[in-house]
Design a protein around this motif. Structure first.
Motif, PDB file in Angstrom:
ATOM      1  N   VAL A   1      -1.418   2.965  -9.651  1.00  0.00           N
ATOM      2  CA  VAL A   1      -1.166   2.493  -7.861  1.00  0.00           C
ATOM      3  C   VAL A   1      -3.115   1.301  -7.741  1.00  0.00           C
ATOM      4  O   VAL A   1      -2.588   0.181  -6.891  1.00  0.00           O
ATOM      5  CB  VAL A   1      -2.425   3.899  -7.441  1.00  0.00           C
ATOM      6  CG1 VAL A   1      -1.664   3.654  -5.684  1.00  0.00           C
ATOM      7  CG2 VAL A   1      -0.590   4.550  -7.679  1.00  0.00           C
ATOM      8  N   GLU A   2      -3.967   1.374  -8.453  1.00  0.00           N
ATOM      9  CA  GLU A   2      -4.846   0.687  -8.108  1.00  0.00           C
ATOM     10  C   GLU A   2      -4.604  -0.703  -8.346  1.00  0.00           C
ATOM     11  O   GLU A   2      -4.907  -2.055  -7.267  1.00  0.00           O
ATOM     12  CB  GLU A   2      -6.768   0.612  -8.547  1.00  0.00           C
ATOM     13  CG  GLU A   2      -6.507   1.911  -7.270  1.00  0.00           C
ATOM     14  CD  GLU A   2      -6.103   3.298  -8.228  1.00  0.00           C
ATOM     15  OE1 GLU A   2      -5.467   4.302  -9.912  1.00  0.00           O
ATOM     16  OE2 GLU A   2      -6.000   4.522  -8.108  1.00  0.00           O
ATOM     17  N   GLU A   3      -3.707  -0.902  -9.583  1.00  0.00           N
ATOM     18  CA  GLU A   3      -3.439  -2.574  -9.723  1.00  0.00           C
ATOM     19  C   GLU A   3      -2.080  -3.285  -9.386  1.00  0.00           C
ATOM     20  O   GLU A   3      -2.313  -3.836  -9.328  1.00  0.00           O
ATOM     21  CB  GLU A   3      -3.606  -1.901 -11.736  1.00  0.00           C
ATOM     22  CG  GLU A   3      -4.561  -1.446 -12.299  1.00  0.00           C
ATOM     23  CD  GLU A   3      -3.899  -1.631 -13.920  1.00  0.00           C
ATOM     24  OE1 GLU A   3      -2.513  -1.386 -14.303  1.00  0.00           O
ATOM     25  OE2 GLU A   3      -5.188  -1.475 -14.710  1.00  0.00           O
ATOM     26  N   ILE A   4      -1.949  -2.460  -9.076  1.00  0.00           N
ATOM     27  CA  ILE A   4      -0.190  -2.198  -8.128  1.00  0.00           C
ATOM     28  C   ILE A   4      -0.927  -3.084  -6.680  1.00  0.00           C
ATOM     29  O   ILE A   4      -0.460  -4.048  -5.900  1.00  0.00           O
ATOM     30  CB  ILE A   4       0.544  -1.546  -7.915  1.00  0.00           C
ATOM     31  CG1 ILE A   4       1.328  -1.182  -9.070  1.00  0.00           C
ATOM     32  CG2 ILE A   4       1.817  -2.258  -7.141  1.00  0.00           C
ATOM     33  CD1 ILE A   4       2.116  -0.360  -9.330  1.00  0.00           C
ATOM     34  N   GLU A   5      -1.678  -2.034  -6.788  1.00  0.00           N
ATOM     35  CA  GLU A   5      -1.942  -2.585  -4.603  1.00  0.00           C
ATOM     36  C   GLU A   5      -2.968  -3.915  -4.652  1.00  0.00           C
ATOM     37  O   GLU A   5      -2.877  -4.889  -4.194  1.00  0.00           O
ATOM     38  CB  GLU A   5      -2.521  -1.139  -4.615  1.00  0.00           C
ATOM     39  CG  GLU A   5      -2.072  -0.408  -3.662  1.00  0.00           C
ATOM     40  CD  GLU A   5      -2.563   0.947  -3.154  1.00  0.00           C
ATOM     41  OE1 GLU A   5      -1.831   1.504  -2.426  1.00  0.00           O
ATOM     42  OE2 GLU A   5      -3.672   0.826  -3.434  1.00  0.00           O
TER      43      GLU A   5
ATOM     44  N   ARG B   1       1.293  -1.272  -0.252  1.00  0.00           N
ATOM     45  CA  ARG B   1       0.206   0.221   0.138  1.00  0.00           C
ATOM     46  C   ARG B   1       0.592   1.255   0.406  1.00  0.00           C
ATOM     47  O   ARG B   1       1.723   1.560   0.413  1.00  0.00           O
ATOM     48  CB  ARG B   1      -0.919   0.255   1.365  1.00  0.00           C
ATOM     49  CG  ARG B   1      -1.932  -0.927   1.198  1.00  0.00           C
ATOM     50  CD  ARG B   1      -2.909  -0.356   0.615  1.00  0.00           C
ATOM     51  NE  ARG B   1      -4.036  -1.749   0.552  1.00  0.00           N
ATOM     52  CZ  ARG B   1      -5.410  -2.161  -0.297  1.00  0.00           C
ATOM     53  NH1 ARG B   1      -5.481  -1.183  -1.352  1.00  0.00           N
ATOM     54  NH2 ARG B   1      -6.174  -2.904  -0.091  1.00  0.00           N
ATOM     55  N   PHE B   2       0.593   2.140  -0.459  1.00  0.00           N
ATOM     56  CA  PHE B   2       1.283   3.360  -1.299  1.00  0.00           C
ATOM     57  C   PHE B   2       1.127   4.396   0.073  1.00  0.00           C
ATOM     58  O   PHE B   2      -0.608   4.169   0.965  1.00  0.00           O
ATOM     59  CB  PHE B   2       1.169   4.429  -2.123  1.00  0.00           C
ATOM     60  CG  PHE B   2       1.540   3.382  -3.683  1.00  0.00           C
ATOM     61  CD1 PHE B   2       2.988   4.629  -3.909  1.00  0.00           C
ATOM     62  CD2 PHE B   2       1.407   2.678  -4.180  1.00  0.00           C
ATOM     63  CE1 PHE B   2       3.419   3.753  -4.656  1.00  0.00           C
ATOM     64  CE2 PHE B   2       1.629   2.219  -5.469  1.00  0.00           C
ATOM     65  CZ  PHE B   2       2.796   2.928  -6.157  1.00  0.00           C
ATOM     66  N   ASN B   3       1.688   5.160   0.837  1.00  0.00           N
ATOM     67  CA  ASN B   3       0.889   6.478   1.295  1.00  0.00           C
ATOM     68  C   ASN B   3       1.123   7.089   0.994  1.00  0.00           C
ATOM     69  O   ASN B   3       1.562   7.003   0.055  1.00  0.00           O
ATOM     70  CB  ASN B   3       2.145   6.382   2.921  1.00  0.00           C
ATOM     71  CG  ASN B   3       3.208   6.015   2.714  1.00  0.00           C
ATOM     72  OD1 ASN B   3       3.341   7.597   1.672  1.00  0.00           O
ATOM     73  ND2 ASN B   3       4.559   6.843   3.214  1.00  0.00           N
ATOM     74  N   GLU B   4       0.504   8.276   1.508  1.00  0.00           N
ATOM     75  CA  GLU B   4      -0.310   9.855   1.329  1.00  0.00           C
ATOM     76  C   GLU B   4       1.526  10.238   0.373  1.00  0.00           C
ATOM     77  O   GLU B   4       0.989  10.508  -0.584  1.00  0.00           O
ATOM     78  CB  GLU B   4      -0.588  10.855   1.886  1.00  0.00           C
ATOM     79  CG  GLU B   4      -1.344  12.117   1.163  1.00  0.00           C
ATOM     80  CD  GLU B   4      -1.705  12.576   2.710  1.00  0.00           C
ATOM     81  OE1 GLU B   4      -1.768  13.797   1.975  1.00  0.00           O
ATOM     82  OE2 GLU B   4      -2.076  12.237   3.338  1.00  0.00           O
ATOM     83  N   ALA B   5       2.511  10.391   0.955  1.00  0.00           N
ATOM     84  CA  ALA B   5       3.394  11.494   0.670  1.00  0.00           C
ATOM     85  C   ALA B   5       4.177  10.194  -0.797  1.00  0.00           C
ATOM     86  O   ALA B   5       4.661  10.762  -1.605  1.00  0.00           O
ATOM     87  CB  ALA B   5       4.750  12.174   1.130  1.00  0.00           C
ATOM     88  N   GLN B   6       3.870   8.955  -0.373  1.00  0.00           N
ATOM     89  CA  GLN B   6       4.409   7.796  -2.161  1.00  0.00           C
ATOM     90  C   GLN B   6       3.827   8.125  -2.979  1.00  0.00           C
ATOM     91  O   GLN B   6       3.982   8.324  -3.975  1.00  0.00           O
ATOM     92  CB  GLN B   6       4.878   6.609  -1.648  1.00  0.00           C
ATOM     93  CG  GLN B   6       5.947   6.439   0.054  1.00  0.00           C
ATOM     94  CD  GLN B   6       5.750   4.972   0.173  1.00  0.00           C
ATOM     95  OE1 GLN B   6       4.396   4.677   0.194  1.00  0.00           O
ATOM     96  NE2 GLN B   6       7.015   4.470   0.848  1.00  0.00           N
ATOM     97  N   ARG B   7       2.045   8.180  -2.980  1.00  0.00           N
ATOM     98  CA  ARG B   7       1.268   8.374  -3.985  1.00  0.00           C
ATOM     99  C   ARG B   7       1.687   9.594  -4.463  1.00  0.00           C
ATOM    100  O   ARG B   7       1.411   9.737  -5.176  1.00  0.00           O
ATOM    101  CB  ARG B   7      -0.039   7.932  -2.961  1.00  0.00           C
ATOM    102  CG  ARG B   7      -1.618   7.951  -4.265  1.00  0.00           C
ATOM    103  CD  ARG B   7      -1.882   7.136  -5.008  1.00  0.00           C
ATOM    104  NE  ARG B   7      -2.902   7.113  -5.733  1.00  0.00           N
ATOM    105  CZ  ARG B   7      -3.891   6.427  -6.015  1.00  0.00           C
ATOM    106  NH1 ARG B   7      -4.069   5.759  -5.342  1.00  0.00           N
ATOM    107  NH2 ARG B   7      -4.424   7.043  -6.750  1.00  0.00           N
TER     108      ARG B   7
END
Length: 446
Positions: free
Chosen positions: A436-440, A288-294
């Motif tokens: 992002v959604e596909e990776i997660e 899961r990406f955090n806010e800063a990473q995203r």
């Protein structure tokens, strides 16, 4: 259950290799000869050698995979325009290292006009070069230069007997590399396959990733898939950089533990029949990406997607790179990592603190494939159908005190391989997710 394997594409035919040689000779002036050396075995330590990898130009023109070979192209020669010297047949050595083609095998399997074993090279080579006035060879390559110096001495001696003089040397690579820049349908099929293998390996690494693994364990997942699918292995040194290691562009130690709250950057590609895949993906170790990473990821992804969409005949890599620089600089300002006007930060190179490299390079038999990027000093080369390029913007945030803590030590790059078509670009690496959604989803639903 064993993983499935992809069906292999057809190998490049003898007729295509012959056509490449003929096309090259058609561009040589009267009286020319071109010398193209193959690769040699290299010692790793003591009596252990590195795995042999053929020299790309020689392979492009012959398809021969043995070391210590030499190609001569002699346009207009009645008894054969393409001549190969190859390893000698030797029953004792072949018992240790495997079958050698020999001259008869080269003729039967590779379609050249004449072939001789290396035992005959010293005596036959002067006669083949006699009377040739223009010599094309890879300037600076030791074996080729030694041949050239011998040819010059022979020509000077022959001149005293009224033979034509050797007038000039030229670098052969300019002609060969211009031809290699445009890939044939058969080459594109091999590149698609190398990219499919590479994509499967990246998906496998994403599924395997979990906090506490070492970077080299993801490297093992990647390289297992390369070989399982029939590749020779990695096309270049695999990069697996967790956390701040991702900010080192050519990080290959791959020795650190993957931390739970970090991202990991993987830059890896398979080699198949000497053609290379080259993919980079960056994803969260824990899924899961955090806010800063995203936020940073979205900046890079947006720039990358717009650059991929810009690939088309007539476009230039210089213009595409300029668009990426503008997108990344705007994103850095919006996130507070830069301040002021977008164009001002481009003009003063402030963005280069976070983006150090170009957006694209050619791809083919070499990962950083051959071919010039400019027609002259002022004119970028326009893209044309059959070219294959990478598109790989990134951001690399140093761990400096003036950087907001949430962004420090984050390295991001997203790279796809794109073939230029008549109407746009074909993404060869679309099987590995980058949204992002596909990776997660892939990482959570292992």
């Amino acid at each position: 259950m064993l993983p499935d394997t992809l069906s292999r594409p057809a190998a490049i035919t003898v007729d295509e290799y012959r056509a490449r040689r003929e096309a090259l000779m058609a561009n040589l002036p009267e009286g020319a000869v071109m010398i193209v050396p193959g690769g040699a075995l290299k010692t790793r330590s003591n009596d252990s050698e590195y795995p042999f990898r053929q020299q790309s130009d020689f392979y492009y023109l012959t398809g021969i995979l043995e070391p210590d070979a030499l190609l001569l192209l002699l346009p207009g020669r009645d008894s054969g325009q393409s001549v190969v010297f190859c390893q000698d047949r030797d029953a004792t050595l072949e018992a240790w290292t495997g079958r050698r083609l020999g001259a008869s095998g080269v003729l039967a399997e590779h379609g050249v006009d004449q072939a001789f074993e290396n035992a005959e090279r010293e005596t036959r080579l002067p006669g083949l070069l006699e009377g040739r006035t223009r010599l094309y060879l890879p300037l600076g390559e030791p074996e080729a230069m030694a041949i050239a110096e011998d040819a010059l001495a022979d020509a000077q001696a022959g001149r005293r007997r009224g033979k034509p003089a050797l007038e000039a040397w030229f670098d052969s690579r300019e002609l060969i590399h211009a031809q290699r820049l445009i890939k044939s349908p058969a080459e594109l099929a091999l590149l698609r396959h190398a990219c499919r293998i590479s994509a499967r390996a990246h998906r496998r690494a994403m599924r395997a990733c979990t906090p506490g693994l070492f970077e080299y364990q993801l490297q093992a997942e990647l390289e297992h898939e390369f070989v399982w699918q029939g590749g020779s292995g990695p096309a270049y040194s695999t990069i697996v950089g967790g956390g701040a290691n991702a900010c080192v562009l050519h990080y290959i130690e791959n020795s650190a533990v993957l931390e739970e709250n970090a991202l990991v950057l993987i830059d890896a590609g398979a080699e198949f029949d000497l053609y290379a895949g080259d993919i980079t993906r960056t994803f969260p170790v824990a899924g899961r990406f955090n806010e800063a990473q995203r936020a940073l990821y979205d900046v890079v992804l947006g720039a990358q997607e717009r650059a991929v969409a810009a690939i088309a005949p007539g476009a230039t890599l210089a213009d595409i790179h300029a668009g990426v620089v503008e997108d990344l600089t705007r994103g850095l300002i919006e996130l507070g990592l830069l301040s002021g006007d977008v164009q001002a930060r481009i003009d003063d190179d402030s963005y280069r603190r976070f983006y150090l490299h170009s957006t694209s390079h050619w791809l083919g038999l070499d990962v950083h494939d051959v071919g010039t990027y400019r027609l002259d000093e002022q004119t970028p080369r326009p893209l044309a159908p059959g070219m294959v390029v990478t598109v790989e913007p990134g951001l690399y945030i140093p761990e400096d005190d003036d950087i907001p803590a949430a962004y420090r030590g984050i390295g991001l790059r997203i790279e796809d391989n794109v073939a230029v078509t008549a109407t746009g670009g074909e993404v060869l690496t679309s099987e590995v997710p980058k949204q992002v959604e596909e990776i997660e989803a892939l990482m959570v639903n292992k």
